[in-house]
Scaffold this motif. Structure first.
Motif, PDB file in Angstrom:
ATOM      1  N   PHE A 321       0.825  -1.214   0.000  1.00  0.00           N
ATOM      2  CA  PHE A 321       0.000   0.000   0.000  1.00  0.00           C
ATOM      3  C   PHE A 321       0.859   1.263   0.000  1.00  0.00           C
ATOM      4  O   PHE A 321       0.462   2.280  -0.566  1.00  0.00           O
ATOM      5  N   THR A 322       2.024   1.194   0.639  1.00  0.00           N
ATOM      6  CA  THR A 322       2.923   2.351   0.611  1.00  0.00           C
ATOM      7  C   THR A 322       3.406   2.616  -0.804  1.00  0.00           C
ATOM      8  O   THR A 322       3.514   3.779  -1.233  1.00  0.00           O
ATOM      9  N   VAL A 323       3.684   1.544  -1.543  1.00  0.00           N
ATOM     10  CA  VAL A 323       4.086   1.718  -2.961  1.00  0.00           C
ATOM     11  C   VAL A 323       2.944   2.339  -3.757  1.00  0.00           C
ATOM     12  O   VAL A 323       3.161   3.242  -4.588  1.00  0.00           O
ATOM     13  N   VAL A 324       1.713   1.884  -3.503  1.00  0.00           N
ATOM     14  CA  VAL A 324       0.555   2.463  -4.201  1.00  0.00           C
ATOM     15  C   VAL A 324       0.401   3.936  -3.855  1.00  0.00           C
ATOM     16  O   VAL A 324       0.147   4.787  -4.732  1.00  0.00           O
ATOM     17  N   ILE A 325       0.572   4.280  -2.574  1.00  0.00           N
ATOM     18  CA  ILE A 325       0.431   5.679  -2.152  1.00  0.00           C
ATOM     19  C   ILE A 325       1.486   6.555  -2.804  1.00  0.00           C
ATOM     20  O   ILE A 325       1.195   7.658  -3.296  1.00  0.00           O
TER      21      ILE A 325
END
Length: 466
Positions: A321-325
């Motif tokens: 999710f951090t990569v998506v953010i």
């Protein structure tokens, strides 16, 4: 003339030495009479059709080691056997008042039962010390061989480290069946949860002793129709969890909570991804420590292993999710256009549900209302100029009109570029705000999920602190 101390010593010597010599002779005669025509291979019963009753009692001294990997337990214990030998009876008055004698266990002078620990895991199998047998004038024989008992114990690791283990010590005769040797439990109170004698028990630092029941069982083997009796002494032990709380569980909980705080970082912070990877590696390290502590079995996964695996999955999901953010945050207007559905979800529904605020915007019932909409400054001016009719004027006026027209064109081009830059900046701001929305959603979802995992972990544990 002898001094007084010398006279006293001579008097004691003259009185005690003859009595000691007499006692030794009486004891020697008693041993000779008892062993006369005694066969240590003969089962000591007057009627050969009756079984010999042997009472067994276990004195637990200490739990030395519990090896979960090899599933072996090692204890220090004494075993007391009591039986009656009808050939070893005498009248103490006939032998100088002697009421008990000892026979060397290493010489095998009298009969003794061949009782062994069935589930022994020691390489010598029988590790008890060959202690002496005490024989009383009534014919009662008491034999207490001490030893370090090492026996197998199947470990149930489902609830590790909040587990209870029940380990059995099975004692039985190796050659005598139930018709010739009747084993019975020697207990002061059959209803007590502790059938082992714990008067000299030394408390173990890792395991607590909950109960020590005992039972007498009967088994018929396929080879032989006779029943075989054996006594099972059980040890119900409970692991002390304070060590695991302070060295495994609490550190892992703190590391998992740090995952939540990572979503509090601004999306453009460079340390965000570094923190997530560090947390993931820390949990992997703790998981490897748990793997070394638990037995290598595929039958069940320990509770703490499930907890650490869940933490690792949560942290791995937080990395994704951090990569998506970060991907949403650094999108540009030249390369990405937000789809209408994505705009509806990320810029209208979710901010309203998460109660987020954005300058210049207001959210009401899943709708985004722009408080100050942007309008092109030349939009209405161009419409007015197009509606005006041309008027014939002189040459000076035409020159002024041409100059004003050129000025209008230049201003319009500059204004269009500024408006386009504002539009690009607005699109990029939308992407950044969408990243903030996803970040806030992850913060709430991961907080709920980690809290639920901790509550479920504590609720599933049979006991919290032992």
């Amino acid at each position: 003339m002898f001094p007084t101390p010398t006279i006293t010593f001579i008097f004691i010597f003259l009185v005690l030495v003859p009595s000691a010599t007499q006692a030794s002779e009486e004891e020697q005669r008693l041993y000779a009479d008892l062993l006369n025509n005694y066969n240590n291979l003969e089962r000591p019963v007057a009627n050969a059709s009756e079984p010999l009753i042997v009472k067994v009692r276990l004195f637990l001294q200490q739990i030395i080691d519990v090896d979960e990997k090899d599933q072996v337990v090692q204890v220090n214990a004494w075993i007391r056997y009591i039986w009656y030998d009808y050939k070893l009876q005498w009248n103490p008055a006939d032998y100088g008042g002697i009421s008990d004698v000892r026979f060397l266990g290493s010489l095998e002078q009298i009969w003794k039962p061949d009782i062994l620990l069935y589930n022994s895991a020691d390489e010598n199998f029988d590790t008890t010390y060959k202690s002496n047998q005490i024989v009383y004038n009534s014919g009662e024989v008491m034999w207490i061989p001490p030893g370090i008992l090492k026996f197998t114990c199947p470990m149930v690791i489902t609830w590790f480290p909040f587990d209870d283990q029940i380990c059995d010590l099975k004692f039985g005769s190796w050659t005598y069946n139930g018709h010739t040797l009747d084993l019975q439990i020697d207990s002061d109170n059959p209803l007590s949860p502790h059938q082992m004698d714990l008067s000299d028990y030394v408390t173990n630092g890792e395991w607590g002793l909950v109960a020590t029941p005992a039972k007498r069982e009967e088994k018929i083997f396929e080879c032989c129709p006779e029943p075989y009796y054996y006594i099972v002494f059980s040890m119900h032990i409970r692991r002390r969890t304070l060590f695991y709380w302070f060295n495994l569980i609490i550190p892992s909980l703190l590391i998992s909570v740090m995952t939540i705080f990572s979503f509090c970082f601004p999306p453009d912070a460079g340390e965000k991804m570094t923190l997530e990877i560090t947390i993931l590696l820390s949990v992997c390290f703790f998981l490897s420590m748990v793997g070394e502590m638990t037995p290598a079995t595929s039958d069940a996964v320990p509770l703490i292993g499930i907890f650490f695996s869940t933490c690792m999955l949560v942290i791995a999901a937080s990395v994704i999710f951090t990569v998506v953010i970060l991907n949403l945050h650094f999108r540009a207007a030249d390369t990405h256009i937000m789809a209408p559905l994505l705009r509806k979800v990320l810029l209208e529904w979710m901010p309203w549900m998460l109660m987020m605020a954005r300058p210049g915007y207001r959210y009401h019932k899943g709708r985004c209302i722009v408080e100050r909409p942007r309008v092109h400054p030349f939009k209405h001016i161009d419409a007015k100029i197009a509606n005006q009719k041309a008027v014939i004027t002189d040459a000076a006026t035409d020159a002024q009109i041409i100059m004003l027209h050129r000025l209008n064109t230049e201003l319009k081009e500059i204004t269009n570029r500024m408006f386009e830059e504002e539009e690009k900046e607005a699109i990029e701001n939308d992407w950044r705000f969408a990243a903030m929305v996803v970040d806030r959603a992850c913060l709430i979802l991961f907080s709920i999920f980690i809290t639920a995992c901790v509550v479920a972990f504590i609720a599933c544990a049979p006991h919290i602190i032992a």
